[in-house]
Scaffold this motif. Structure first.
Motif, short mmCIF file in Angstrom:
data_model
loop_
_atom_site.label_atom_id
_atom_site.label_comp_id
_atom_site.label_asym_id
_atom_site.label_seq_id
_atom_site.Cartn_x
_atom_site.Cartn_y
_atom_site.Cartn_z
N UNK A 130 1.27 -2.19 -3.52
CA UNK A 130 0.39 -2.37 -4.67
C UNK A 130 -0.96 -2.88 -4.19
N UNK A 131 -1.90 -1.95 -4.00
CA UNK A 131 -3.21 -2.32 -3.49
C UNK A 131 -4.34 -1.78 -4.35
N UNK A 132 -4.21 -0.55 -4.82
CA UNK A 132 -5.32 0.09 -5.55
C UNK A 132 -5.00 0.37 -7.01
N UNK A 133 -3.84 -0.03 -7.48
CA UNK A 133 -3.44 0.20 -8.88
C UNK A 133 -3.29 1.68 -9.19
N UNK A 134 -3.08 2.50 -8.17
CA UNK A 134 -2.78 3.91 -8.35
C UNK A 134 -3.85 4.68 -9.10
#
Length: 604
Positions: free
Chosen positions: A385-389
């Motif tokens: 979970x890094x860029x919020x997809x």
């Protein structure tokens, strides 16, 4: 060069080596028809064109042109001015150093195109030609007469060439002129001409970006397209280019001042936002010009570096949705975005730049798609979970530099600068920085080595140039410049999402439009990608009502431009020699033996 217009004033304009052409008018009658028609088209703009204000622009007022009438007035006035210069009137000959008839022909066609489009739009929207008032007919008939007369004018050819007909005249009107040698002017006069040129460019651009309805913008494109081509064919653009080359620092300063004045001419913050996005797009295109224009590396995934800088700035700028949870000062966020983009440029370039041509293009295209898919999958489900997809990173806060809040309106010298204008001025500083980097790089020893690699990598390597190291340097520098622009884009748009960084789409920035901006503007030049990016961003933004037809028109314009001006809108001398035939290596016919001359004529 001696033009036929100087020695055929009483001969038939269409009597050619192939027999009579399509428009059998004497040159004097043709020029008179052009002059009278242009004057009639101009006079018609002061009369009502329709009876109702339902058509945009309110063309019902007599004595006060408005909307599309103003564009017709400008085009007809230019046609009249250039037609009068053909009479040798003192003070007007300086308008046509590259010839008189070709620019007059193009401007007459532009006048007819603008009037014809307006009359067609009025008839289509209001329900027939019955809605046209006398003013429209006066301008329309005048423009038609001017066009017929201009088409009958002979081509601006050297004395040893023959005018073979209408098609040759039209083709010759689109070729580059050979202007007469200009008289030396004092330095202060040349600087004033440069300043006036950039002032006119600012006014034309501002008028186009301020158009309030689609009909006016389409008429604007018709008028400006023909007017710019006509003025270029007259040789005025070549003279201005020579002056800007002579006073390069003055020209750059004048360009910066003109760009700086743009937000002060806007009452609507929406247009200032378009200007800010144009600068972002133009800066990224100039960075790609290092890779493609100087080093000759075909990069089809360059927009990914813009995304790297934008995502990096979004993660470290204090967004509530950022998983990092830090807020760097803007200068630190800019440096972070640039460094991360630099690292990605080296990591991608190191294993791939040993490839050439199409193979390198496919690899860079793959990198662009991998970046977008990776940002889409770092959502906590398909990956960390890094860029919020696909939701991206929203709510990026506005900048605050030295107490200046970019999200608030500010009064400066009696003018109100909104949020978009603030970011426009900030992006202008970044653009100036990128221009200076590109200029210094291109003029340096490294820049000359890049050009050598672009022209022939094998020969450059044989001369001792480390091609791989220099290509990697160009790739890394281009990625860094794109990352710088990305850090500002993240704050301008409030959020970053993977869909903003596609290979192609209907709106820029994307890799296809970036590459088109470099090629159409002029590879290896400074102003070329800036002009190309401005056009490719402004036109889709103003023609959104065309929806899916935008790409169709873009493709058509691309084909026409590549056919008639393959070197781009702004080209250096190397590209002009590459894309256009010259007679520099031709052997004069009189130096050939008599039998060789006869054989040459027989073969022809």
């Amino acid at each position: 060069m001696t033009n036929t217009t100087q020695n055929t004033s009483t001969t038939q304009a269409t009597t050619t080596a192939n027999g009579p052409a399509l428009l059998p008018l004497p040159t004097t009658a043709a020029r008179a028809a052009t002059t009278i028609g242009a004057a009639a088209a101009l006079a018609g703009t002061f009369l009502a064109w329709t009876w109702t204000a339902a058509f945009p622009g309110n063309l019902t007022v007599t004595g006060y042109p408005g909307g599309l009438q103003v564009l017709t007035l400008v085009s007809a006035a230019l046609t009249l001015l250039f037609a009068l210069s053909g009479y040798g009137i003192p003070g007007l000959r300086w308008l046509t150093p590259g010839g008189t008839n070709s620019p007059t022909r193009l401007l007459a066609l532009g006048t007819l195109g603008t009037v014809g489009y307006t009359m067609g739009a009025i008839s289509a929207q209001l329900g027939g030609v019955v809605n046209l008032e006398p003013g429209a007919w006066v301008s329309g008939i005048g423009a038609l007469i001017a066009t017929i007369g201009a088409l009958a004018l002979p081509a601006d050819l050297p004395a040893d060439e023959h005018d073979t007909g209408l098609w040759q005249r039209f083709r010759h009107s689109l070729t580059a002129p050979h202007p007469r040698r200009a008289q030396e002017l004092p330095s202060w006069a040349e600087i004033l001409i440069i300043a006036a040129g950039f002032g006119i460019a600012l006014y034309v651009f501002t008028y186009g970006i301020d158009t309030e309805y689609s009909e006016l913008f389409i008429g604007y494109l018709i008028t400006v397209g023909f007017a710019f081509t006509g003025v270029s064919r007259a040789g005025l653009i070549s003279r201005l280019t020579a002056l800007t080359t002579k006073h390069r620092n003055v020209a750059l300063a004048a360009a910066f001042v003109a760009a700086f004045c743009f937000p002060f001419t806007q009452d609507n913050d929406t247009y200032a936002l378009i200007g800010a996005n144009i600068l972002i797009f133009a800066t990224v295109a100039l960075g790609l010009n290092v890779v493609v224009g100087l080093a000759g590396l075909l990069d089809l995934g360059y927009v990914a570096f813009l995304g790297v800088g934008a995502y990096t700035a979004a993660l470290v700028s204090g967004s509530p949705q950022s998983v990092i949870g830090v807020q760097f000062p803007f200068w630190a966020a800019v440096l972070t975005g640039a460094v991360v983009s630099l690292i990605f440029g080296v990591l991608i370039g190191a294993p791939t730049l040993r490839l050439r041509g199409d193979y390198l293009a496919i690899v860079t295209l793959g990198f662009g798609e991998i970046f977008r898919l990776t940002m889409n999958n770092l959502n906590g489900s398909s990956g960390p979970d890094l860029t919020n997809g696909s939701q991206g990173i929203p709510n990026i806060p506005d900048l605050n530099l030295f107490g200046f809040d970019f999200g608030q309106s500010h009064d400066v010298g009696g003018f109100t600068l909104g949020r978009s204008a603030n970011y426009y001025l900030l992006m202008l500083l970044f653009t100036v920085f990128v221009v200076l980097v590109f200029r210094r790089s291109g003029e340096s020893r490294i820049g000359r080595a890049w050009v050598a690699i672009r022209e022939d990598e094998t020969a450059a390597t044989a001369m001792g140039i480390n091609a791989f190291r220099l290509k990697l340097l160009a790739f890394a520098l281009g990625a860094t410049l794109a990352g710088l622009a990305g850090t500002v884009q993240a704050h301008v748009t409030y959020s970053v999402t993977p869909e903003q960084y596609l290979f192609t789409g209907t709106t820029p920035p994307n890799s296809a439009f970036l590459l088109a901006a470099v090629i159409l503007g002029g590879m290896g030049t400074i102003s070329g990608p800036l002009i190309g990016a401005a056009l490719l961003y402004l036109i889709p933004a103003k023609l959104q009502f065309l929806e899916d037809y935008q790409l169709l028109l873009f493709g058509l314009a691309l084909v026409l431009l590549m056919r008639f001006r393959p070197e781009g809108l702004v080209a250096d001398s190397r590209k002009k020699l590459e894309f256009h035939e010259t007679d520099q290596l031709a052997v004069p016919e009189q130096q050939l033996p008599e039998d060789a001359t006869s054989a040459k004529k027989a073969g022809a």
